[in-house]
Write a protein that holds these residues in place. Structure first.
Motif, PDB file in Angstrom:
ATOM      1  N   SER A  22      26.758  31.754  18.560  1.00 45.45           N
ATOM      2  CA  SER A  22      27.547  32.857  19.047  1.00 45.45           C
ATOM      3  C   SER A  22      26.460  34.057  19.494  1.00 45.45           C
ATOM      4  CB  SER A  22      28.516  33.467  17.865  1.00 45.45           C
ATOM      5  OG  SER A  22      29.049  34.560  18.481  1.00 45.45           O
ATOM      6  N   ASN A  26      25.619  35.078  23.365  1.00 38.34           N
ATOM      7  CA  ASN A  26      26.274  36.593  23.505  1.00 38.34           C
ATOM      8  C   ASN A  26      27.955  36.135  23.925  1.00 38.34           C
ATOM      9  OD1 ASN A  26      26.703  39.226  23.433  1.00 38.34           O
ATOM     10  ND2 ASN A  26      26.378  39.539  25.479  1.00 38.34           N
ATOM     11  N   ILE A  27      28.562  35.241  22.995  1.00 39.62           N
ATOM     12  CA  ILE A  27      29.836  34.732  22.995  1.00 39.62           C
ATOM     13  C   ILE A  27      30.451  34.818  21.689  1.00 39.62           C
ATOM     14  CG2 ILE A  27      31.662  32.904  23.750  1.00 39.62           C
ATOM     15  CD1 ILE A  27      29.251  31.902  25.695  1.00 39.62           C
ATOM     16  N   SER A  28      31.791  35.000  21.791  1.00 35.16           N
ATOM     17  CA  SER A  28      32.109  35.094  20.156  1.00 35.16           C
ATOM     18  C   SER A  28      32.335  33.711  19.752  1.00 35.16           C
ATOM     19  CB  SER A  28      33.549  35.646  20.192  1.00 35.16           C
ATOM     20  OG  SER A  28      34.722  34.900  20.919  1.00 35.16           O
ATOM     21  N   THR A  31      35.376  32.167  20.956  1.00 33.70           N
ATOM     22  CA  THR A  31      35.325  31.598  22.387  1.00 33.70           C
ATOM     23  C   THR A  31      34.783  30.151  22.417  1.00 33.70           C
ATOM     24  OG1 THR A  31      35.504  33.679  23.239  1.00 33.70           O
ATOM     25  CG2 THR A  31      34.638  32.126  24.556  1.00 33.70           C
ATOM     26  N   LEU A  42      33.518  28.131  30.505  1.00 39.19           N
ATOM     27  CA  LEU A  42      32.618  29.125  30.211  1.00 39.19           C
ATOM     28  C   LEU A  42      32.410  29.573  31.681  1.00 39.19           C
ATOM     29  CD1 LEU A  42      29.746  27.536  28.296  1.00 39.19           C
ATOM     30  CD2 LEU A  42      31.399  29.587  27.536  1.00 39.19           C
ATOM     31  N   ASP A  46      27.383  32.173  31.491  1.00 37.03           N
ATOM     32  CA  ASP A  46      27.424  31.859  29.966  1.00 37.03           C
ATOM     33  C   ASP A  46      27.087  30.405  29.759  1.00 37.03           C
ATOM     34  OD1 ASP A  46      28.472  34.265  29.384  1.00 37.03           O
ATOM     35  OD2 ASP A  46      30.547  33.828  29.477  1.00 37.03           O
ATOM     36  N   TRP A  50      23.850  29.082  27.561  1.00 37.09           N
ATOM     37  CA  TRP A  50      24.165  27.971  26.505  1.00 37.09           C
ATOM     38  C   TRP A  50      23.110  27.245  26.997  1.00 37.09           C
ATOM     39  CZ3 TRP A  50      28.962  27.109  23.663  1.00 37.09           C
ATOM     40  CH2 TRP A  50      29.075  25.903  23.301  1.00 37.09           C
TER      41      TRP A  50
END
Length: 96
Positions: A22, A26-28, A31, A42, A46, A50
């Motif tokens: 996460s 920078n993604i919850s 998510t 995504l 994003d 990843w």
């Protein structure tokens, strides 16, 4: 195998939990879970973050971001390498 399963597989191969991943992308966490279950997709930036994160964690792995994008988009890597080898070989023969 679908995109979500591929992303889950890459994350696990890198030894990362959803909680670890996460802040790196920078993604919850929720998510990430939804993406891995194919409930959402995504954004391009994003997705690239990843792949960059996974590549950093698997630095000994020869898989690059470009290769990952080819695989995700259904490109046959073996066919691509074969075609490029023939093209380069033909060009070199032309020069000689």
């Amino acid at each position: 195998m679908n995109v979500g399963q591929l992303l889950r597989s890459t994350r696990k191969r890198a030894g990362l939990t959803q909680e670890d991943m996460s802040p790196l992308v920078n993604i919850s966490r929720s998510t990430i879970s939804k993406v891995e279950r194919n409930e959402m997709t995504l954004a391009t930036e994003d997705f690239i973050r990843w792949l960059q994160t996974i590549q950093t964690k698997l630095s000994t792995n020869a898989v690059t971001i470009e290769t990952s994008l080819y695989i995700i988009n259904g490109v046959d890597i073996n066919l691509l390498v074969d075609m490029l080898t023939k093209a380069v070989g033909g060009f070199i023969s032309f020069l000689l």
